[in-house]
Design an enzyme around this catalytic site. Structure first.
Site, PDB file in Angstrom:
ATOM      1  N   PRO A   1      41.742  35.493  35.346  1.00  0.00           N
ATOM      2  CA  PRO A   1      42.599  34.345  35.022  1.00  0.00           C
ATOM      3  C   PRO A   1      43.931  34.463  35.757  1.00  0.00           C
ATOM      4  O   PRO A   1      44.730  35.353  35.471  1.00  0.00           O
ATOM      5  CB  PRO A   1      42.776  34.450  33.505  1.00  0.00           C
ATOM      6  CG  PRO A   1      42.520  35.886  33.184  1.00  0.00           C
ATOM      7  CD  PRO A   1      41.530  36.380  34.184  1.00  0.00           C
TER       8      PRO A   1
ATOM      9  N   ASP B   1      46.825  38.864  37.550  1.00  0.00           N
ATOM     10  CA  ASP B   1      45.677  38.800  36.645  1.00  0.00           C
ATOM     11  C   ASP B   1      46.208  38.845  35.212  1.00  0.00           C
ATOM     12  O   ASP B   1      46.731  39.871  34.766  1.00  0.00           O
ATOM     13  CB  ASP B   1      44.746  39.987  36.919  1.00  0.00           C
ATOM     14  CG  ASP B   1      43.455  39.935  36.110  1.00  0.00           C
ATOM     15  OD1 ASP B   1      43.400  39.184  35.115  1.00  0.00           O
ATOM     16  OD2 ASP B   1      42.508  40.667  36.466  1.00  0.00           O
ATOM     17  N   HIS B   2      46.043  37.725  34.488  1.00  0.00           N
ATOM     18  CA  HIS B   2      46.636  37.627  33.155  1.00  0.00           C
ATOM     19  C   HIS B   2      45.926  38.507  32.130  1.00  0.00           C
ATOM     20  O   HIS B   2      46.432  38.698  31.018  1.00  0.00           O
ATOM     21  CB  HIS B   2      46.631  36.167  32.688  1.00  0.00           C
ATOM     22  CG  HIS B   2      47.834  35.789  31.888  1.00  0.00           C
ATOM     23  ND1 HIS B   2      48.700  36.712  31.361  1.00  0.00           N
ATOM     24  CD2 HIS B   2      48.327  34.584  31.511  1.00  0.00           C
ATOM     25  CE1 HIS B   2      49.668  36.104  30.699  1.00  0.00           C
ATOM     26  NE2 HIS B   2      49.471  34.804  30.779  1.00  0.00           N
ATOM     27  N   ARG B   3      44.775  39.059  32.470  1.00  0.00           N
ATOM     28  CA  ARG B   3      44.131  40.026  31.587  1.00  0.00           C
ATOM     29  C   ARG B   3      44.939  41.325  31.548  1.00  0.00           C
ATOM     30  O   ARG B   3      44.954  42.036  30.536  1.00  0.00           O
ATOM     31  CB  ARG B   3      42.708  40.333  32.067  1.00  0.00           C
ATOM     32  CG  ARG B   3      41.761  39.154  32.053  1.00  0.00           C
ATOM     33  CD  ARG B   3      40.417  39.532  32.670  1.00  0.00           C
ATOM     34  NE  ARG B   3      40.552  39.976  34.054  1.00  0.00           N
ATOM     35  CZ  ARG B   3      39.537  40.374  34.813  1.00  0.00           C
ATOM     36  NH1 ARG B   3      38.313  40.411  34.310  1.00  0.00           N
ATOM     37  NH2 ARG B   3      39.745  40.758  36.058  1.00  0.00           N
TER      38      ARG B   3
ATOM     39  N   VAL C   1      48.284  41.598  33.194  1.00  0.00           N
ATOM     40  CA  VAL C   1      49.722  41.395  33.321  1.00  0.00           C
ATOM     41  C   VAL C   1      50.154  40.222  32.450  1.00  0.00           C
ATOM     42  O   VAL C   1      49.736  39.086  32.678  1.00  0.00           O
ATOM     43  CB  VAL C   1      50.106  41.137  34.798  1.00  0.00           C
ATOM     44  CG1 VAL C   1      51.617  40.987  34.933  1.00  0.00           C
ATOM     45  CG2 VAL C   1      49.584  42.255  35.693  1.00  0.00           C
TER      46      VAL C   1
END
Length: 480
Positions: A274, A450-452, A454
């Site tokens: 994401p 990467d929102h997983r 960060v």
């Protein structure tokens, strides 16, 4: 270990090696030898392009080239014989490999047992993948030309092709069934199309879905006409305007090599990680002054100094201040892998497409060492000599879209990495400086992450730190 086999005491065959990390195929770009040429152990005989890079292949023994099994431009599976060498020229009948050739095809259909030795020490895993049909196994050049003209007519782009004197079934290779993948066969069955009547346009004479649809379209159009009149009227043919050939209006480029790898990587990244992208516009006037001063510094003599060097160093300092951003997502084990090293990727545009080699352990390098590594990386990439190892193991990447005059972008993560920084064009713009509007050197930075891994706060801190360093380069000292 070498990738070769012995057809007799006299002839040896060299197979396509796995030149990368588990690659399954490579395209032969150029042959440096021809039949009859003498070769020595270690001599480069051809250049191949994998999904990662162009690589030169050396031959592992002495002899005379007896046969090149594939022409330039052919994509060959790992483990297939690409060249035969006569290691004892003049010592007997030179037809041994040719006599063994017919028996080679059925063997290629069988699954390899165990692991095949290859050039660089990797093994080829067992696979049920069958060998591709060799070029030349389909129709003769004249038949191929007729087939192309007929297909153009079926697509409505060309004039009717002259009928061959005694045509064989269009979609079938000599002495065999038409070449088509199972989904294409099902489509033909559903549409009531005999594959033997379809003109193939795919590589090596393979029938594609488009070929089946093209064959079905005329059949559907002719059915009503046949009911109305037993003789086809000439009027429709006269009404067709002068057509322009496909080649004049469209160019079809096979997706392979680096472009294929880019497509797979970008789709995989975009639909797996994401993405979040944040932007900041920053005054880099002081950074540009520092670049000018460093160019005159004797400690930087012989290396290229440019804004990218300072930006790279700024990102490394920002990562040191925010180490959690330098990580990877392990889906299989459901773990976040923290990296205590930085392999800094630099996106490079090459004639073969975009590649992302990286500087190993960039965090440990001094500014002159980083400048030297950047120069070598860019030169190697432009020459098309970047090795697969140089593109493996990256942790974060910089892409400099500013060289094209672009202000910014929303970069896609390199697979397996946590962040990518896009650098826009540095332009002279009006800027409020010390309470007054003045012309300043300004650029826009964009950080995708990467929102997983960060969170927004962490990503924002990293981007803000990079911007703060570029605005006040002295922070390279105070923060480092």
């Amino acid at each position: 270990m070498t990738t070769m086999t012995e057809t007799s005491a006299r002839f040896r065959e060299f197979k396509m090696p796995d030149v990368g990390e588990g690659l399954t195929e490579a395209e032969i770009l150029k042959w440096f030898v021809q039949p009859g040429d003498t070769v020595t152990d270690g001599q480069v005989v051809c250049e191949v392009e994998t999904a990662k890079a162009a690589v030169e292949l050396p031959i592992p023994f002495d002899g005379v080239v007896h046969e090149l099994r594939f022409p330039e431009g052919t994509t060959v599976d790992v483990g297939q014989v690409i060249i035969a060498i006569d290691v004892a020229p003049g010592s007997g009948d030179a037809s041994a490999p040719a006599a063994a050739a017919p028996a080679e095809a059925p063997e290629a259909e069988a699954e390899p047992k165990g692991r095949t030795p290859v050039l660089v020490g990797y093994g080829v895993a067992e696979s049920s993948t069958k060998r591709r049909p060799r070029k030349g196994a389909a129709a003769a050049p004249e038949a191929a030309a007729v087939a192309a003209a007929v297909q153009a007519e079926l697509n409505g782009h060309g004039a009717p092709a002259p009928a061959p004197a005694a045509p064989a079934p269009a979609g079938a290779p000599a002495g065999g069934r038409p070449l088509a993948k199972p989904p294409v066969r099902k489509l033909a069955k559903d549409l009531g199309i005999d594959l033997a009547t379809v003109v193939p346009t795919g590589k090596d004479g393979i029938i594609t879905r488009e070929d089946v649809h093209a064959a079905a379209a005329p059949a559907a159009a002719e059915a009503p006409a046949a009911v109305a009149s037993p003789v086809a009227p000439e009027a429709p043919a006269a009404a067709v305007p002068a057509a322009v050939s496909d080649s004049a209006r469209e160019t079809r480029i096979p997706v392979k090599g680096v472009r294929k790898a880019i497509a797979q990587a970008m789709v995989g990244s975009a639909f797996t990680a994401p993405h979040v992208t944040e932007f900041v516009t920053v005054d880099v006037t002081r950074t540009m002054k520092l670049v000018a001063e460093l160019k005159e510094d004797k400690d930087m003599a012989g290396v290229r100094v440019n804004p990218l060097l300072i930006i790279a160093k700024a990102l490394l300092v920002a990562i040191k201040r925010n180490p959690e951003v330098n990580a990877a997502w392990d889906e299989a084990n459901q773990e976040i892998v923290q990296k205590h090293y930085v392999n800094l990727g630099i996106a490079a545009a090459t004639p073969r497409g975009l590649i992302v080699p990286n500087i190993k352990d960039a965090h440990d390098k001094t500014l002159p060492q980083l400048a030297e590594a950047l120069g070598e990386l860019v030169t190697t990439a432009r020459d098309g000599k970047t090795s697969p190892a140089a593109m493996a193991g990256g942790t974060v990447t910089i892409t400099n879209v500013g060289v094209f005059g672009v202000d910014t972008g929303t970069p896609i993560l390199n697979p397996g990495e946590s962040a990518i920084l896009a650098v826009g064009a540095i332009k002279l713009q009006p800027w409020v400086h010390k309470g007054k509007v003045k012309p300043r050197q300004v650029t826009t930075l964009a950080l995708s992450f990467d929102h997983r891994l960060v969170d927004g706060e962490l990503g924002s801190r990293v981007l803000a730190d990079v911007a703060a360093i570029l605005e006040q380069p002295k922070r390279l000292i105070t923060w480092a």
